[in-house]
Motif scaffolding. Structure first.
Motif, PDB file in Angstrom:
ATOM      1  N   MET A   1      13.750  28.445 -10.970  1.00  0.00           N
ATOM      2  CA  MET A   1      15.052  27.939 -10.530  1.00  0.00           C
ATOM      3  C   MET A   1      16.147  28.987 -10.798  1.00  0.00           C
ATOM      4  O   MET A   1      17.025  29.207  -9.959  1.00  0.00           O
ATOM      5  CB  MET A   1      15.392  26.637 -11.241  1.00  0.00           C
ATOM      6  CG  MET A   1      14.531  25.463 -10.847  1.00  0.00           C
ATOM      7  SD  MET A   1      14.942  24.788  -9.252  1.00  0.00           S
ATOM      8  CE  MET A   1      16.428  23.907  -9.673  1.00  0.00           C
ATOM      9  N   ALA A   2      16.102  29.616 -11.971  1.00  0.00           N
ATOM     10  CA  ALA A   2      17.105  30.632 -12.311  1.00  0.00           C
ATOM     11  C   ALA A   2      17.002  31.824 -11.362  1.00  0.00           C
ATOM     12  O   ALA A   2      18.027  32.373 -10.927  1.00  0.00           O
ATOM     13  CB  ALA A   2      16.929  31.079 -13.760  1.00  0.00           C
ATOM     14  N   ASP A   3      15.772  32.217 -11.036  1.00  0.00           N
ATOM     15  CA  ASP A   3      15.586  33.333 -10.104  1.00  0.00           C
ATOM     16  C   ASP A   3      16.119  32.987  -8.712  1.00  0.00           C
ATOM     17  O   ASP A   3      16.755  33.814  -8.054  1.00  0.00           O
ATOM     18  CB  ASP A   3      14.111  33.729 -10.020  1.00  0.00           C
ATOM     19  CG  ASP A   3      13.603  34.392 -11.289  1.00  0.00           C
ATOM     20  OD1 ASP A   3      14.436  34.824 -12.116  1.00  0.00           O
ATOM     21  OD2 ASP A   3      12.367  34.469 -11.457  1.00  0.00           O
ATOM     22  N   LYS A   4      15.857  31.766  -8.266  1.00  0.00           N
ATOM     23  CA  LYS A   4      16.361  31.336  -6.957  1.00  0.00           C
ATOM     24  C   LYS A   4      17.886  31.318  -6.945  1.00  0.00           C
ATOM     25  O   LYS A   4      18.505  31.751  -5.983  1.00  0.00           O
ATOM     26  CB  LYS A   4      15.827  29.944  -6.602  1.00  0.00           C
ATOM     27  CG  LYS A   4      14.388  29.929  -6.173  1.00  0.00           C
ATOM     28  CD  LYS A   4      13.960  28.509  -5.806  1.00  0.00           C
ATOM     29  CE  LYS A   4      12.516  28.450  -5.377  1.00  0.00           C
ATOM     30  NZ  LYS A   4      12.108  27.082  -5.034  1.00  0.00           N
TER      31      LYS A   4
ATOM     32  N   SER B   1      20.881  28.742  -1.436  1.00  0.00           N
ATOM     33  CA  SER B   1      21.909  27.703  -1.314  1.00  0.00           C
ATOM     34  C   SER B   1      21.394  26.319  -1.686  1.00  0.00           C
ATOM     35  O   SER B   1      22.186  25.404  -1.900  1.00  0.00           O
ATOM     36  CB  SER B   1      22.461  27.680   0.117  1.00  0.00           C
ATOM     37  OG  SER B   1      21.421  27.361   1.036  1.00  0.00           O
ATOM     38  N   GLY B   2      20.095  26.145  -1.784  1.00  0.00           N
ATOM     39  CA  GLY B   2      19.523  24.845  -2.139  1.00  0.00           C
ATOM     40  C   GLY B   2      19.480  24.591  -3.636  1.00  0.00           C
ATOM     41  O   GLY B   2      19.079  23.523  -4.075  1.00  0.00           O
ATOM     42  N   VAL B   3      19.882  25.560  -4.432  1.00  0.00           N
ATOM     43  CA  VAL B   3      19.829  25.432  -5.893  1.00  0.00           C
ATOM     44  C   VAL B   3      21.252  25.543  -6.428  1.00  0.00           C
ATOM     45  O   VAL B   3      21.961  26.507  -6.144  1.00  0.00           O
ATOM     46  CB  VAL B   3      18.947  26.548  -6.507  1.00  0.00           C
ATOM     47  CG1 VAL B   3      18.904  26.434  -8.009  1.00  0.00           C
ATOM     48  CG2 VAL B   3      17.546  26.505  -5.930  1.00  0.00           C
TER      49      VAL B   3
ATOM     50  N   GLU C   1      21.628  22.157 -11.837  1.00  0.00           N
ATOM     51  CA  GLU C   1      20.176  21.967 -11.895  1.00  0.00           C
ATOM     52  C   GLU C   1      19.511  23.072 -12.701  1.00  0.00           C
ATOM     53  O   GLU C   1      18.587  22.823 -13.479  1.00  0.00           O
ATOM     54  CB  GLU C   1      19.591  21.926 -10.483  1.00  0.00           C
ATOM     55  CG  GLU C   1      19.961  20.701  -9.687  1.00  0.00           C
ATOM     56  CD  GLU C   1      19.464  20.775  -8.253  1.00  0.00           C
ATOM     57  OE1 GLU C   1      18.937  21.834  -7.848  1.00  0.00           O
ATOM     58  OE2 GLU C   1      19.597  19.763  -7.545  1.00  0.00           O
ATOM     59  N   VAL C   2      19.977  24.285 -12.506  1.00  0.00           N
ATOM     60  CA  VAL C   2      19.417  25.428 -13.236  1.00  0.00           C
ATOM     61  C   VAL C   2      19.649  25.262 -14.729  1.00  0.00           C
ATOM     62  O   VAL C   2      18.717  25.430 -15.535  1.00  0.00           O
ATOM     63  CB  VAL C   2      20.029  26.754 -12.731  1.00  0.00           C
ATOM     64  CG1 VAL C   2      19.594  27.926 -13.604  1.00  0.00           C
ATOM     65  CG2 VAL C   2      19.651  26.996 -11.285  1.00  0.00           C
TER      66      VAL C   2
END
Length: 105
Positions: free
Chosen positions: A56-59, A65-67, A71-72
């Motif tokens: 998630m952090a990498d994304k 844009s979906g993260v 949430e991260v």
């Protein structure tokens, strides 16, 4: 991360401790899950939580844009807490082992 696995493991540890306190040392173990299997399952859960948080952090870092940041941060905190719980379980196991090794026979 789903903490039910850790909560289940802690519950099983408590049940095992209660059962050990109430039965003789020569009694055969119950047909419940093996302690090593429960511990390995908990370790896998912690590893998965950390991998998911890193993903998630990498994304987020890549600009997906979906993260979103919330949430991260939640996933990173869950992974951190689950790791800290596992470290505390390990510390308790090491202390119990050392106590057993220091017992007079």
């Amino acid at each position: 991360m789903d903490t039910r696995g850790l909560e289940q493991m802690i519950g099983q540890l408590r049940a095992t401790a209660d059962a050990a306190a109430s039965r003789p040392a020569s009694a055969a173990p119950t047909d419940g899950p093996d302690f090593s299997q429960v511990l390995q399952g908990a370790l896998k859960d912690v590893s998965q939580a950390q991998a998911q948080a890193k993903e998630m952090a990498d994304k987020f870092s890549a600009g997906d844009s979906g993260v979103n940041l919330q949430e991260v941060m939640v996933d990173l905190e869950k992974a951190s807490l689950s790791f800290q719980q596992m470290v505390q379980v390990r510390n308790r196991l090491v202390t119990a082992y050392q106590d057993m090794m220091n017992m007079q026979v």
